[in-house]
Scaffold this motif. Sequence first.
Motif, PDB file in Angstrom:
ATOM      1  N   THR A  36       5.823   8.969   3.861  1.00  0.00           N
ATOM      2  CA  THR A  36       5.190  10.217   4.261  1.00  0.00           C
ATOM      3  C   THR A  36       3.741  10.222   3.779  1.00  0.00           C
ATOM      4  N   THR A  37       2.931  11.109   4.331  1.00  0.00           N
ATOM      5  CA  THR A  37       1.533  11.181   3.892  1.00  0.00           C
ATOM      6  C   THR A  37       1.442  11.644   2.439  1.00  0.00           C
ATOM      7  N   ALA A  38       2.419  12.384   1.956  1.00  0.00           N
ATOM      8  CA  ALA A  38       2.416  12.792   0.544  1.00  0.00           C
ATOM      9  C   ALA A  38       2.699  11.600  -0.372  1.00  0.00           C
ATOM     10  N   GLN A  39       3.448  10.621   0.116  1.00  0.00           N
ATOM     11  CA  GLN A  39       3.780   9.438  -0.674  1.00  0.00           C
ATOM     12  C   GLN A  39       2.689   8.368  -0.584  1.00  0.00           C
ATOM     13  N   LEU A  40       1.838   8.483   0.409  1.00  0.00           N
ATOM     14  CA  LEU A  40       0.790   7.504   0.680  1.00  0.00           C
ATOM     15  C   LEU A  40      -0.058   7.134  -0.529  1.00  0.00           C
ATOM     16  N   PRO A  41      -0.657   8.093  -1.256  1.00  0.00           N
ATOM     17  CA  PRO A  41      -1.545   7.678  -2.349  1.00  0.00           C
ATOM     18  C   PRO A  41      -0.827   6.890  -3.447  1.00  0.00           C
ATOM     19  N   THR A  72       7.767  12.391  -6.521  1.00  0.00           N
ATOM     20  CA  THR A  72       7.429  11.493  -5.418  1.00  0.00           C
ATOM     21  C   THR A  72       7.910  10.077  -5.697  1.00  0.00           C
ATOM     22  N   LEU A  73       7.768   9.623  -6.937  1.00  0.00           N
ATOM     23  CA  LEU A  73       8.249   8.282  -7.274  1.00  0.00           C
ATOM     24  C   LEU A  73       9.765   8.184  -7.129  1.00  0.00           C
ATOM     25  N   GLU A  74      10.461   9.257  -7.444  1.00  0.00           N
ATOM     26  CA  GLU A  74      11.919   9.267  -7.259  1.00  0.00           C
ATOM     27  C   GLU A  74      12.261   9.072  -5.780  1.00  0.00           C
ATOM     28  N   GLN A  75      11.520   9.760  -4.894  1.00  0.00           N
ATOM     29  CA  GLN A  75      11.743   9.602  -3.452  1.00  0.00           C
ATOM     30  C   GLN A  75      11.456   8.170  -3.000  1.00  0.00           C
ATOM     31  N   LEU A  76      10.333   7.617  -3.484  1.00  0.00           N
ATOM     32  CA  LEU A  76       9.975   6.247  -3.107  1.00  0.00           C
ATOM     33  C   LEU A  76      10.972   5.229  -3.654  1.00  0.00           C
ATOM     34  N   LEU A  81      11.045   1.469  -2.170  1.00  0.00           N
ATOM     35  CA  LEU A  81       9.637   1.077  -2.089  1.00  0.00           C
ATOM     36  C   LEU A  81       8.960   0.936  -3.449  1.00  0.00           C
ATOM     37  N   VAL A  82       9.552   1.502  -4.489  1.00  0.00           N
ATOM     38  CA  VAL A  82       9.028   1.312  -5.842  1.00  0.00           C
ATOM     39  C   VAL A  82      10.184   1.010  -6.787  1.00  0.00           C
ATOM     40  N   LYS A  83       9.832   0.377  -7.888  1.00  0.00           N
ATOM     41  CA  LYS A  83      10.800   0.134  -8.956  1.00  0.00           C
ATOM     42  C   LYS A  83      10.262   0.814 -10.206  1.00  0.00           C
ATOM     43  N   VAL A  96       6.019   1.593 -13.429  1.00  0.00           N
ATOM     44  CA  VAL A  96       6.243   1.667 -11.988  1.00  0.00           C
ATOM     45  C   VAL A  96       5.536   0.494 -11.318  1.00  0.00           C
ATOM     46  N   THR A  97       6.222  -0.125 -10.364  1.00  0.00           N
ATOM     47  CA  THR A  97       5.633  -1.193  -9.559  1.00  0.00           C
ATOM     48  C   THR A  97       6.073  -1.029  -8.110  1.00  0.00           C
ATOM     49  N   ALA A  98       5.291  -1.608  -7.219  1.00  0.00           N
ATOM     50  CA  ALA A  98       5.714  -1.675  -5.822  1.00  0.00           C
ATOM     51  C   ALA A  98       6.880  -2.660  -5.750  1.00  0.00           C
ATOM     52  N   SER A  99       7.872  -2.333  -4.956  1.00  0.00           N
ATOM     53  CA  SER A  99       9.049  -3.192  -4.833  1.00  0.00           C
ATOM     54  C   SER A  99       8.746  -4.373  -3.906  1.00  0.00           C
ATOM     55  N   PRO A 100       9.619  -5.390  -3.924  1.00  0.00           N
ATOM     56  CA  PRO A 100       9.455  -6.489  -2.966  1.00  0.00           C
ATOM     57  C   PRO A 100       9.418  -5.984  -1.517  1.00  0.00           C
ATOM     58  N   ARG A 101      10.201  -4.981  -1.218  1.00  0.00           N
ATOM     59  CA  ARG A 101      10.200  -4.413   0.148  1.00  0.00           C
ATOM     60  C   ARG A 101       8.835  -3.820   0.481  1.00  0.00           C
ATOM     61  N   ALA A 102       8.235  -3.097  -0.479  1.00  0.00           N
ATOM     62  CA  ALA A 102       6.905  -2.523  -0.251  1.00  0.00           C
ATOM     63  C   ALA A 102       5.877  -3.624  -0.055  1.00  0.00           C
ATOM     64  N   LEU A 103       6.000  -4.704  -0.826  1.00  0.00           N
ATOM     65  CA  LEU A 103       5.065  -5.817  -0.689  1.00  0.00           C
ATOM     66  C   LEU A 103       5.172  -6.463   0.696  1.00  0.00           C
ATOM     67  N   GLU A 104       6.374  -6.473   1.265  1.00  0.00           N
ATOM     68  CA  GLU A 104       6.558  -6.993   2.626  1.00  0.00           C
ATOM     69  C   GLU A 104       5.842  -6.125   3.660  1.00  0.00           C
ATOM     70  N   LEU A 105       5.738  -4.822   3.380  1.00  0.00           N
ATOM     71  CA  LEU A 105       5.106  -3.874   4.302  1.00  0.00           C
ATOM     72  C   LEU A 105       3.607  -3.722   4.062  1.00  0.00           C
ATOM     73  N   GLU A 106       3.098  -4.360   3.027  1.00  0.00           N
ATOM     74  CA  GLU A 106       1.713  -4.124   2.584  1.00  0.00           C
ATOM     75  C   GLU A 106       0.677  -4.324   3.694  1.00  0.00           C
ATOM     76  N   ASP A 107       0.725  -5.424   4.404  1.00  0.00           N
ATOM     77  CA  ASP A 107      -0.275  -5.688   5.439  1.00  0.00           C
ATOM     78  C   ASP A 107      -0.249  -4.616   6.520  1.00  0.00           C
ATOM     79  N   GLU A 108       0.938  -4.275   6.982  1.00  0.00           N
ATOM     80  CA  GLU A 108       1.063  -3.246   8.023  1.00  0.00           C
ATOM     81  C   GLU A 108       0.630  -1.879   7.487  1.00  0.00           C
TER      82      GLU A 108
END
Length: 152
Positions: A36-41, A72-76, A81-83, A96-108
Motif C-alpha cells: 500500500t502507499t502507506a507501507q511504501l516509505p 506498519t511493519l507488522e502488516q509488512l 516483505l520484512v523480517k 528489521v530487514t527487507a525479506s528475500p521476497r521483497a528483494l525479489e520485487l525490488e527492481d519492479e
Amino acid sequence: MSPNCTRETSFGYRFAMIQRLQAALSRDGLLALGVTTAQLPFLAELLHRQVPMTQDELSKALTIDPAATARTLEQLEKKGLVKRQVNPENRRQKLVTASPRALELEDEFFAILRKASDTLVEGLSDDEKETALTLLDRIMANGMKAKYGKKG
C-alpha cells in the motif's frame, strides 16, 4: 491561513500535493505487488539501506511515529516483505530487514516509483531536475535539523 501564507505561497501545500500525486501515480502498481502507499516509505527505506535497522532508527529516518511504524511493519511482516528479529545487542529492540521476497520485487518496486517521479518532472531539463533535487535536499536538511537538532 494567514494573509502571509496563502495557498499560492505555501511550500507545505505544494509538498503535500506532490506527495499525494506521487502516491496516486504509483498506487496501482504497488498494490499489484501487495504494497500500500502507506507501507511504501518503510519498504523503500529498507530496500535502499540493505542493512538491518532498529524500528526506532526506521521511525526516525522516515519521521514517522514509532507506534505507526510498529503497526506498519507488522502488516509488512504478515505479507512476507520484512523480517523482524530481536537485536542480539539489545534484546528490547527489534531489527528489521527487507525479506528475500521483497528483494525479489525490488527492481519492479523502484521502477513503479521511478515512473511516477518521471511523470512529475516531465518537461523539466536535466539542469532543472538537478536544481530541484538540490533545493529539496536543502529543505529536507532544514526540517531534519529543526526536528532532531542536526542534519538528516
